[in-house]
Design an enzyme around this catalytic site. Structure first.
Site, PDB file in Angstrom:
ATOM      1  N   GLN A  45       0.824  -1.201   0.000  1.00  0.00           N
ATOM      2  CA  GLN A  45       0.000   0.000   0.000  1.00  0.00           C
ATOM      3  C   GLN A  45       0.865   1.260   0.000  1.00  0.00           C
ATOM      4  O   GLN A  45       1.564   1.540   0.975  1.00  0.00           O
ATOM      5  CB  GLN A  45      -0.878   0.003   1.255  1.00  0.00           C
ATOM      6  CG  GLN A  45      -1.726   1.246   1.438  1.00  0.00           C
ATOM      7  CD  GLN A  45      -2.484   1.226   2.749  1.00  0.00           C
ATOM      8  OE1 GLN A  45      -1.992   0.723   3.753  1.00  0.00           O
ATOM      9  NE2 GLN A  45      -3.689   1.762   2.752  1.00  0.00           N
ATOM     10  N   GLY A  46       0.794   2.024  -1.058  1.00  0.00           N
ATOM     11  CA  GLY A  46       1.583   3.254  -1.145  1.00  0.00           C
ATOM     12  C   GLY A  46       0.748   4.499  -0.889  1.00  0.00           C
ATOM     13  O   GLY A  46       0.406   5.229  -1.813  1.00  0.00           O
TER      14      GLY A  46
ATOM     15  N   SER B 227       1.113   6.598   2.555  1.00  0.00           N
ATOM     16  CA  SER B 227       1.828   7.579   3.369  1.00  0.00           C
ATOM     17  C   SER B 227       3.090   8.102   2.691  1.00  0.00           C
ATOM     18  O   SER B 227       3.778   7.381   1.953  1.00  0.00           O
ATOM     19  CB  SER B 227       2.232   6.958   4.706  1.00  0.00           C
ATOM     20  OG  SER B 227       1.107   6.457   5.370  1.00  0.00           O
TER      21      SER B 227
ATOM     22  N   SER C 172       4.426  -1.010   4.166  1.00  0.00           N
ATOM     23  CA  SER C 172       4.615  -2.337   4.741  1.00  0.00           C
ATOM     24  C   SER C 172       4.910  -3.369   3.655  1.00  0.00           C
ATOM     25  O   SER C 172       4.192  -3.443   2.652  1.00  0.00           O
ATOM     26  CB  SER C 172       3.370  -2.778   5.506  1.00  0.00           C
ATOM     27  OG  SER C 172       3.187  -1.973   6.637  1.00  0.00           O
TER      28      SER C 172
ATOM     29  N   GLU D 281      -9.635  -1.392   5.289  1.00  0.00           N
ATOM     30  CA  GLU D 281      -8.384  -1.552   6.029  1.00  0.00           C
ATOM     31  C   GLU D 281      -8.651  -1.416   7.528  1.00  0.00           C
ATOM     32  O   GLU D 281      -8.149  -2.191   8.339  1.00  0.00           O
ATOM     33  CB  GLU D 281      -7.386  -0.480   5.578  1.00  0.00           C
ATOM     34  CG  GLU D 281      -6.100  -0.532   6.385  1.00  0.00           C
ATOM     35  CD  GLU D 281      -5.054   0.468   5.899  1.00  0.00           C
ATOM     36  OE1 GLU D 281      -5.366   1.251   4.973  1.00  0.00           O
ATOM     37  OE2 GLU D 281      -3.945   0.455   6.453  1.00  0.00           O
TER      38      GLU D 281
ATOM     39  N   GLU E  89      -6.481   9.086  17.148  1.00  0.00           N
ATOM     40  CA  GLU E  89      -6.955  10.469  17.250  1.00  0.00           C
ATOM     41  C   GLU E  89      -7.722  10.853  15.983  1.00  0.00           C
ATOM     42  O   GLU E  89      -8.762  11.531  16.046  1.00  0.00           O
ATOM     43  CB  GLU E  89      -5.775  11.432  17.456  1.00  0.00           C
ATOM     44  CG  GLU E  89      -5.105  11.304  18.828  1.00  0.00           C
ATOM     45  CD  GLU E  89      -4.242  10.046  18.959  1.00  0.00           C
ATOM     46  OE1 GLU E  89      -3.775   9.526  17.926  1.00  0.00           O
ATOM     47  OE2 GLU E  89      -4.060   9.566  20.092  1.00  0.00           O
TER      48      GLU E  89
END
Ligand SMILES: Cc1cc2nc3c(=O)[nH]c(=O)nc-3n(C[C@H](O)[C@H](O)[C@H](O)COP(=O)(O)OP(=O)(O)OC[C@H]3O[C@@H](n4cnc5c(N)ncnc54)[C@H](O)[C@@H]3O)c2cc1C
Ligand SMILES: Cc1cc2nc3c(=O)[nH]c(=O)nc-3n(C[C@H](O)[C@H](O)[C@H](O)COP(=O)(O)OP(=O)(O)OC[C@H]3O[C@@H](n4cnc5c(N)ncnc54)[C@H](O)[C@@H]3O)c2cc1C
Lengths: 371, 391
Positions: free
Chosen positions: B134-135, B137, B169, B252, B376
């Site tokens: 997963q790209g 961030s 990851s 996710e 948060e």
């Protein structure tokens, strides 16, 4: 695994109940009752009976609406939202379930009287400040064909108003449940001045006569009748407390959108937003446990103990969080008697103790999970 | 709706199949990140049993039981899915295959992909042949994900991609990456992103592993230098990738929330704790109290996961369930691992010591409330969208 969606019937029941209660039993009605020093509104109970609420767990053959435990939870939830005072839990849920687990003509008659709203009940189990039914020490001594009951009960919810009492007492080889009129000779009731302004009594039994007819179920085996009754009560109380949480939460979020400090509504402060959001999450998670408990009682009542305890434990912790956050986020006004949020706090404390507190039910869950 | 009789028939058939096909080594025991079967070209199976289990399950569509049969699934209905889960739990069967393809890209493709894309990409995911990463961030785009800067220049039949992702990851083990790429730099930040599928073997893609506090090295920096991405490798509409990204995130988040050991009908925490205390040792009072609370919450959150699935099936779902589930599930999972560490005492303080992966797993769970959107951020989503607080 049970289907955890409200059915169309349940949604309609909730809407209908809300409609009635908003009109007849908003929090203001509770306040007026308290201010008048009353703990019971007989006229409203009759109206509820006419709508089939008193007979929610009474078979149709005895004149009930027989809607089941999940439906009873729906009603309790709506009542909890506006702190409705009624003998619903002690009579329509607990006593009706006990009677239903006895199949004789006397029980059928008693159920019919519950459904019409003519007879109210209270469950006299506790003797110490903490719920522990197995440890009942009040004695019922054999005398001829009957018994003599002597001892004390405390925290008998609806015990001052009830027409009849379900009394748990020790017999020769176990515990026995008696169903006796509350005005029988030797019974002395003292109304308790409860923090939540609801009905409860301490009851002294002084050599009270009970016949074999008064025994509910079998002598020495109270639990076969009492256990399902307690579980039904615990599940419905959990639902009421979930409703209470929703009520307190609704008030609180509305206040966050209204109260201004520092030139803006306090709901704009992230410190409060995140706490309110956390509380909403807890309420959502508890709702699942409540619905599951109702479904289990309807579909697989012999194996519902863990589901019920899970619901009562979650409902207790969630309600306590909801009222504490509710009062805190209201600031000074939340501490005043003139404002309703404090009523929620006091009812939550009573609900937390009734029929087993958080620790009692968490331990039940742990036991069922093998530790 | 299937009749109860049909469902019971399915249960019996499934039970027999599991009995015959799930190897003994793939049953029982606490799931650990280290024992997950990820699949993909570079995956090294820990045992023949792990490979057999994956292949047998895939042949029945049981690696992705609810996906349509034509895309590699078993096409199970919701009631069948419940039975599937119950039967898997009954024998303590491990999941035969887990991957970002199954958890994230699959649902997004099923929703936004063309029929051709589904036929092309989904079956290899179901069979464990292609592993995805997963790209999302970037160094400057974490919680504020929509500010991604990795850009794709329009070159007619392809985009030319340049930039950097981080915390990717398993990028070093993956075959393909799904990535958020800025394809319009003028538009407002949410409106200039496209959701692109990129082959990791393409020239110009480079990964650099980053070591985690758990000692493992599961995530990477991922660099793109003049990488050509053909135009057909876009999911959804150009510059509308944010819709796909958000939809994928809801899956996710649900996965991370329920992936937490013990939530999915697994073993009771207290039982596991008792085991690690050893013969005759009583659980100390505060540990026991904490374990009970944890167990109560785990069961209720598990039921909530099921309730939302039932609601989705009935079409009465509430919108932002995934944020709530993610927040509650991950915070609980962290708590659970704190208790596992406490029960383990000094035995839990050694890498690969008497309790094996326990300390590494404990440290790994700290990421649960960060990855996929922090706790948060989840609370902000709930307070804004559900409660209507704030601007
Ligand atoms: C029993 C009692 C006795 C008192 N005695 C006195 C007294 O003798 N003399 C006197 O002058 N006053 C007294 N007070 C008043 C007391 O000081 C105020 O109630 C208190 O300062 C809070 O103000 P408020 O009630 O207006 O709440 P608000 O300021 O309206 O606060 C409501 C909620 O919003 C929160 N909040 C407000 N601003 C922010 C922010 N920027 N960020 C995050 N959260 C925020 C608060 O923490 C609270 O939870 C008393 C109050 C009580 C309850
Ligand atoms: C083990 C692991 C695996 C990961 N795998 C992947 C992956 O495969 N692919 C991928 O794309 N990403 C992955 N991530 C990245 C992950 O999604 C980000 O770390 C996450 O979104 C948070 O971004 P950040 O690290 O930049 O933290 P920041 O956004 O810088 O946040 C720092 C802190 O500030 C808080 N904060 C930020 N904004 C607010 C706000 N508005 N209000 C209140 N608090 C706020 C956060 O909650 C956090 O506590 C992974 C992360 C970890 C830890």
């Amino acid at each position: 695994m049970a289907n955890l969606v409200m059915t169309e019937d349940e949604t309609m029941l909730a809407d209908a109940a809300r409609g009635f209660l908003d009109k007849s039993a908003p929090v203001k009605a509770f306040r007026d009752l308290r201010d008048a020093g009353k703990t019971h509104d007989a006229k409203m109970w009759k109206e509820m009976a006419d709508m089939g609420w008193a007979g929610v767990l009474v078979p149709e053959s005895a004149g009930g609406s027989d809607m089941g435990h999940a439906a009873a939870g729906v009603l309790a939830h709506e009542m909890g939202k506006t702190l409705v005072v009624s003998p619903f839990l002690s009579t329509a849920v607990i006593a009706a379930t006990a009677l239903r687990n006895v199949s004789d003509a006397r029980a059928e008659k008693a159920l019919a009287a519950i459904a019409t709203g003519d007879v109210t009940y209270a469950l006299a189990v506790d003797e110490t400040p903490k719920f522990n039914p197995e440890a009942a020490s009040m004695v019922a001594t054999r005398e001829g064909n009957g018994f003599r009951l002597s001892g004390k009960k405390t925290f008998v919810v609806d015990g001052a108003l009830a027409d009849r009492l379900l009394v748990l007492a020790k017999t020769d080889d176990g515990l026995t449940l008696f169903d006796i009129p509350a005005d029988r000779a030797g019974i002395n009731r003292t109304a308790q001045n409860m923090i939540d302004a609801r009905d409860s009594a301490r009851i002294d039994f002084d050599n009270v006569e009970a016949t074999g007819e008064d025994v509910l179920g079998q002598v020495d085996s109270a639990m076969s009748v009492l256990k399902p009754a307690l579980e039904a009560g615990q599940a419905a109380l959990a639902a009421e407390m979930a409703g209470l949480s929703a009520g307190a939460f609704g008030m609180t979020v509305a206040y966050l959108k209204e109260r201004k400090q520092f030139g803006t509504v306090i709901g704009n402060f992230q410190a409060l937003q995140h706490r309110a959001a956390h509380l909403w999450c807890e309420i959502e998670v508890t709702a699942s446990a409540i619905l599951n408990a109702g479904r289990m009682l309807d579909e697989d009542p012999d194996n519902a103990t863990m589901a019920v305890s899970l619901a009562k434990a979650r409902a207790t912790s969630t309600a306590q969080l909801a009222v504490q956050e509710g009062v805190q986020m209201h600031g000074g006004i939340g501490m005043t008697d003139a404002y309703d949020i404090g009523f929620y706090m006091k009812r939550a404390r009573v609900g937390a103790e009734w029929l087993g507190d958080y620790g009692y039910h968490a331990a039940q869950v742990a036991k069922h999970r093998g530790f | 709706m299937q009749s109860n009789q049909e469902l019971e028939g399915f249960r019996i058939e499934l039970r027999d199949w599991l009995e015959a096909n799930c190897p003994a080594e793939m049953r029982g025991g606490e799931a650990s990140e280290a024992s997950i079967c990820w699949g993909g070209k570079n995956f090294e199976f820990e045992s023949d049993a792990q490979r057999d289990w994956m292949e047998r399950a895939a042949s029945k569509g049981y690696t992705v039981p609810t996906w349509p049969v034509e895309y590699g699934g078993a096409g199970l209905t919701r009631p069948q899915e419940k039975i599937f889960k119950e039967e898997m739990n009954r024998i303590g069967a491990r999941s035969p295959l887990d991957s970002f393809g199954i958890w994230m890209l699959g649902p997004a493709l099923l929703h936004f992909g063309s029929h051709e894309q589904k036929l092309h990409y989904l079956p290899p995911i179901a069979r464990g042949e292609i592993r995805w990463c997963q790209g999302y961030s970037e160094p400057g785009a974490g919680s504020d994900l929509a500010s991604v800067q990795t850009r794709g220049e329009d070159k007619g039949d392809h985009w030319l991609v340049n930039g950097q992702k981080i915390w990717t990851s398993y990028a070093d083990k993956a075959d393909w990456i799904f990535a958020l790429i800025r394809t319009d730099r003028e538009a407002p930040k949410h409106k200039g992103i496209s959701f692109l599928l990129i082959n990791m073997e393409e020239a110009g893609v480079e990964t650099r592993p980053i070591k985690l506090i758990s000692g493992a090295s599961v995530f990477c920096e991922t660099f793109f230098t003049d990488v050509k991405v053909p135009k057909h490798q876009i999911v959804g509409t150009e510059n509308r990738g944010w819709d796909v990204a958000k939809y994928l995130l809801t899956h996710e988040r649900e996965m991370i929330s329920g992936g937490g050991q013990g939530l999915s009908g697994g073993r009771a925490l207290g039982a596991v704790l008792n085991e690690s205390l050893g013969e005759g040792q009583e659980m100390e009072t505060t540990l026991r109290a904490d374990a009970m609370r944890c167990e109560v919450d785990a069961l209720a959150i598990g039921l909530t996961l099921e309730r939302y699935k039932d609601q989705a099936e009935a079409g009465t779902g509430a919108g932002d369930a995934s944020a709530m589930l993610k927040y509650m599930g991950t915070e609980l999972n962290k708590q659970r691992h704190e208790l596992l560490m406490a029960a383990g005492g000094s035995d839990a303080l050694e890498w690969d010591g008497p309790l094996g992966n326990r300390p590494a797993d404990w440290l790994r769970t700290k990421a649960n409330s960060i990855e996929g959107g922090t706790s948060e951020v989840m609370l902000s989503i709930v307070s804004r969208r559900v409660l209507g607080l704030g601007a």
